[in-house]
Write an enzyme that holds these catalytic residues in place. Structure first.
Site, PDB file in Angstrom:
ATOM      1  N   TYR A 145       0.823  -1.214   0.000  1.00 35.37           N
ATOM      2  CA  TYR A 145       0.000   0.000   0.000  1.00 35.37           C
ATOM      3  C   TYR A 145       0.853   1.258   0.000  1.00 35.37           C
ATOM      4  O   TYR A 145       0.460   2.282  -0.545  1.00 35.37           O
ATOM      5  CB  TYR A 145      -0.890   0.044   1.252  1.00 35.37           C
ATOM      6  CG  TYR A 145      -2.229  -0.627   1.104  1.00 35.37           C
ATOM      7  CD1 TYR A 145      -2.309  -1.982   0.802  1.00 35.37           C
ATOM      8  CD2 TYR A 145      -3.405   0.080   1.293  1.00 35.37           C
ATOM      9  CE1 TYR A 145      -3.527  -2.607   0.690  1.00 35.37           C
ATOM     10  CE2 TYR A 145      -4.637  -0.545   1.186  1.00 35.37           C
ATOM     11  CZ  TYR A 145      -4.690  -1.885   0.883  1.00 35.37           C
ATOM     12  OH  TYR A 145      -5.905  -2.497   0.773  1.00 35.37           O
ATOM     13  N   LYS A 190       3.118 -15.431   2.109  1.00 44.89           N
ATOM     14  CA  LYS A 190       3.362 -16.143   0.848  1.00 44.89           C
ATOM     15  C   LYS A 190       4.880 -16.353   0.771  1.00 44.89           C
ATOM     16  O   LYS A 190       5.556 -15.893  -0.160  1.00 44.89           O
ATOM     17  CB  LYS A 190       2.817 -15.285  -0.319  1.00 44.89           C
ATOM     18  CG  LYS A 190       2.808 -15.968  -1.659  1.00 44.89           C
ATOM     19  CD  LYS A 190       1.747 -17.056  -1.806  1.00 44.89           C
ATOM     20  CE  LYS A 190       1.901 -17.770  -3.129  1.00 44.89           C
ATOM     21  NZ  LYS A 190       1.038 -18.959  -3.250  1.00 44.89           N
ATOM     22  N   ASP A 222      -2.965 -18.413   0.066  1.00 39.99           N
ATOM     23  CA  ASP A 222      -3.953 -19.105  -0.772  1.00 39.99           C
ATOM     24  C   ASP A 222      -4.645 -20.213   0.025  1.00 39.99           C
ATOM     25  O   ASP A 222      -5.866 -20.383  -0.030  1.00 39.99           O
ATOM     26  CB  ASP A 222      -3.323 -19.629  -2.078  1.00 39.99           C
ATOM     27  CG  ASP A 222      -1.978 -20.314  -1.877  1.00 39.99           C
ATOM     28  OD1 ASP A 222      -1.467 -20.340  -0.731  1.00 39.99           O
ATOM     29  OD2 ASP A 222      -1.416 -20.840  -2.866  1.00 39.99           O
ATOM     30  N   ASP A 246      -6.211  -7.117   4.086  1.00 43.12           N
ATOM     31  CA  ASP A 246      -7.342  -6.437   3.454  1.00 43.12           C
ATOM     32  C   ASP A 246      -8.271  -7.475   2.832  1.00 43.12           C
ATOM     33  O   ASP A 246      -9.485  -7.474   3.052  1.00 43.12           O
ATOM     34  CB  ASP A 246      -6.828  -5.460   2.384  1.00 43.12           C
ATOM     35  CG  ASP A 246      -7.968  -4.757   1.682  1.00 43.12           C
ATOM     36  OD1 ASP A 246      -8.884  -4.272   2.368  1.00 43.12           O
ATOM     37  OD2 ASP A 246      -7.959  -4.709   0.434  1.00 43.12           O
ATOM     38  N   ASP A 250     -12.087  -9.062   4.419  1.00 43.30           N
ATOM     39  CA  ASP A 250     -13.365  -8.988   3.698  1.00 43.30           C
ATOM     40  C   ASP A 250     -13.957 -10.389   3.540  1.00 43.30           C
ATOM     41  O   ASP A 250     -15.161 -10.584   3.682  1.00 43.30           O
ATOM     42  CB  ASP A 250     -13.196  -8.346   2.310  1.00 43.30           C
ATOM     43  CG  ASP A 250     -13.572  -6.871   2.325  1.00 43.30           C
ATOM     44  OD1 ASP A 250     -13.340  -6.216   3.369  1.00 43.30           O
ATOM     45  OD2 ASP A 250     -14.090  -6.372   1.310  1.00 43.30           O
TER      46      ASP A 250
END
Ligand code: IPM
Ligand code: MN
Length: 363
Positions: A145, A190, A222, A246, A250
């Site tokens: 970000y 990851k 994942d 983020d 959600d």
């Protein structure tokens, strides 16, 4: 509880922001009255409404007020006018990102739990979802970000950069939270592909080693995305980077049946910020039908962090009572939907009905 005074900067923002904040303040002022706590509210602009007023998504006066207050309460930001215009150079989201950076809100905490009486609202099967009670610790001021951004007409890049101290402080906070909960912590990264994730693993491992009581796990993002759907109750505390957090938060937010129930806190170096997980829901703006519970529970988190736990606990119980009564907005009640202000009023009234304090004294 002795007489005390707390200053709060209120950023109602865009869309349904002002409506849900109004109900949350109703509840806040009600507990304030009950426990003799004075709240000094300073209303400031952020997001699309601030752009309209001042040309900037985060005016200087807003930053100043936030820096001086004990806590910040935010509604929501965002407007379709900007979402549908990729060429807009000034955008509401910039206000939120700049505020995160200015207040150094490094840890975004998003609890997700499933209420028994609402379990049938979840898109996931009841037997899979029923014991879900997890919290995501999302790093909020670093990573992709905020890394260097480069763009030419034919290429673009966003740098994902992390420093050890940025990883360490949120991992520590997350480990402390796990100690107070079911003592399980899971790092999501990851690390099979990304160098920055390998640093996360190294720093996380060295922090987690200091907490003997914790059960420690590390998952690739994942796989974690899949586990959240097929076995959400295996999680207790999840800690992860800005971008993964983020997306996963959600995803996790739909488990409870409505994003309108989920609160969050963003812990800063000095002042912290509290906001619902949902966005500005422009289609519902001004219609008095949005769910105010996420913002009301954000006020609960705010009070808890200010050390006002009796008041926080009252809000928690009042919200539970109203949910049990099925007195709910349209996202959770198709047959008899209540308005945003009716639900806010009902919760504020429940707070007053809880008439005893921890010492059993009627007040
Ligand atoms: C959130 C939002 C923000 C984010 C946007 C509005 C910039 O999606 O708070 O999760 O991506 O962090
Ligand atoms: Mn988001």
């Amino acid at each position: 509880m002795s007489n005390s005074k707390k200053s709060i900067t209120v950023l109602s923002g865009d869309g349904i922001g002002p409506e849900v904040v109004r109900e949350a303040l109703k509840v806040l002022l009600r507990v304030g009255k009950k426990y003799n706590i004075e709240f000094d509210l300073d209303f400031q602009a952020i997001g699309a409404c601030a752009i309209e007023e001042t040309g900037q998504p985060l005016p200087e006066s807003t930053i100043e007020s936030c820096l001086q207050s004990d806590a910040v309460l935010l509604g929501a930001i965002g407007d379709p006018k900007y979402d549908n215009d990729p060429s807009a150079t000034v955008r509401p989201e910039q206000g939120l990102l700049a505020l995160r950076k200015q207040l150094e809100l490094f840890a975004n905490i998003r609890p997700v739990k499933v209420y028994k009486s609402l379990v049938h609202h979840s898109p996931i099967k009841q037997e899979v979802i029923k014991d879900t009670d997890l919290v995501i610790y999302r790093e909020l001021t670093g990573g992709i970000y905020f890394g260097e951004k480069v763009s030419t007409p034919t290429s673009a890049s966003d740098l994902c950069e992390y420093h050890d101290y940025e990883i360490e402080r949120i991992c520590r906070l997350a480990c402390e939270a796990a100690l107070r909960r079911r003592k399980k912590i899971c790092l999501v990264d990851k690390a099979n592909v990304l160098e920055s994730s390998r640093l996360w693993r190294k720093v996380f491992t060295s922090v987690a080693e200091q907490y003997d009581a914790l059960e420690v796990e590390m998952l690739f993002v994942d796989n974690a995305a899949m586990q959240l759907i097929i076995n959400p109750s295996r999680f207790d505390v999840i800690v992860t980077s800005n971008m993964f957090g983020d997306i996963l938060s959600d995803e996790a937010s739909v488990l409870s049946g409505s994003i309108g129930l989920l609160a969050s806190s963003s812990i800063g170096k000095n002042t912290s910020l509290y906001e619902p997980v949902h966005g500005s829901f422009p289609q519902a703006a001004g219609k008095d039908k949005a769910n105010p519970i996420a913002t009301i529970l954000s006020v609960q988190m705010l009070l808890e962090d200010l050390g006002l736990s009796e008041a926080a606990n009252d809000i928690h119980e009042a919200v539970n009572a109203v949910i049990e009564q099925g007195y709910l907005t349209a996202d959770l009640s198709k047959s008899q939907p209540r308005s945003c202000s009716e639900v806010g009023e009902a919760i504020a009234n429940e707070v007053l009905k809880l008439r005893t304090n921890n010492f059993g004294v009627i007040i």
